[in-house]
Design an enzyme around this catalytic site. Sequence first.
Site, PDB file in Angstrom:
ATOM      1  N   TYR A  68       0.812  -1.228  -0.014  1.00 44.48           N
ATOM      2  CA  TYR A  68       0.039   0.079   0.023  1.00 44.48           C
ATOM      3  C   TYR A  68       0.698   1.244   0.001  1.00 44.48           C
ATOM      4  CZ  TYR A  68      -4.272   2.594   1.324  1.00 44.48           C
ATOM      5  OH  TYR A  68      -5.365   3.615   1.102  1.00 44.48           O
ATOM      6  N   SER A  78       1.230  -7.684   1.925  1.00 43.33           N
ATOM      7  CA  SER A  78       0.351  -6.592   2.174  1.00 43.33           C
ATOM      8  C   SER A  78      -0.661  -6.210   1.188  1.00 43.33           C
ATOM      9  CB  SER A  78       0.821  -5.468   2.663  1.00 43.33           C
ATOM     10  OG  SER A  78      -0.117  -4.502   3.353  1.00 43.33           O
ATOM     11  N   ASP A 105       0.595  -8.656  13.992  1.00 40.54           N
ATOM     12  CA  ASP A 105       0.372  -7.832  12.789  1.00 40.54           C
ATOM     13  C   ASP A 105      -0.805  -6.939  13.267  1.00 40.54           C
ATOM     14  OD1 ASP A 105      -0.156  -6.337  10.789  1.00 40.54           O
ATOM     15  OD2 ASP A 105       0.319  -8.132   9.314  1.00 40.54           O
TER      16      ASP A 105
END
Length: 326
Positions: A93, A184, A272
Amino acid sequence: MPFTDLPPEQLESLREEIPEPEDFDAFWEETLRLSREAGGDLRVTPVEDTLLSTVDVHDVRFPGWHGQPVAAWLILPAGAGGPLPTVISYIGYAGGRGLPTDHLVYASAGYAHLVVDSRGQGHDTPDQYEASGPQWVRGFMTRGIQDPREHYYRRFITDCVRAVDAARSLPQVDPDRIIVRGNSQGGGLSIAVAGLAGQDVAAALPDVPFLCHFRRGAQVATEGPYVELVDYLRNHTRDDPERAFATLSYFDGVHFARRAQAPALFSVGLMDPVCPPSTVYAAYHRYAGATAIKVWPFANHSGGQGGTAPAHLRWLRDKGLSPAPG
């Protein structure tokens, strides 16, 4: 840092049913058909002055959403012919394809490596679309949140599938040995592509994937892009939260996972705070192809860090997807 989500034994047994849009397949069939029909040119240009001696680099522009050009790097072992097993990488991202020097592992191991720029996030691929309706000003999660046909990830996921189409046409690429990967956001995109591209993908490597079980992510994540959704719903109290989640359901990795047949190696960090482990396991447990998961018990969103690439290369070797020796 403590566990940020459920304990490991509950993650292993987690089997939550997540509603799927009735027209999910029709939505994506139309989306991909329209972009393929839009055409567009594939251009591959050698990059001469890379300061690198062990790899050859090409600048690639391929047609993505509605034929709009998407940038990528094609990085090859120096002097390699082909066709080679090929890794297609999608980026995390707020990042883009960066520089070729950021992406040397897979070509060094003998693979062709196509590194796809991120629409509107990288420097070289603008998001040429203006969605109507309200959105939160920060980030990409809520661009077009009121309508799946206008949502940002409809365009971006289409780009990523079209990267597979483009790779299959390159003479350096073995079309039967295409591996999609990313961490991700890139991990979530690799699941989406595995679900949409079918037999055109030979394996998937989603690391600490984002874009999975959006509702759970919004409820549990304390950092990162899922928080954008929380901010939006908090500040747009007149909007129906269910409408937002209904839009996002068209882009949920859980639903793509149910359609993916290529073998996959997932990874998860049990500490996480960005992509909570339960969201990763939601897609992992629904993945239709053969799966394994590398668990990093004390990792945050960085996952296995330097241990990730060796784990990938060993797994690909075991699956018969390594480059031929010599």
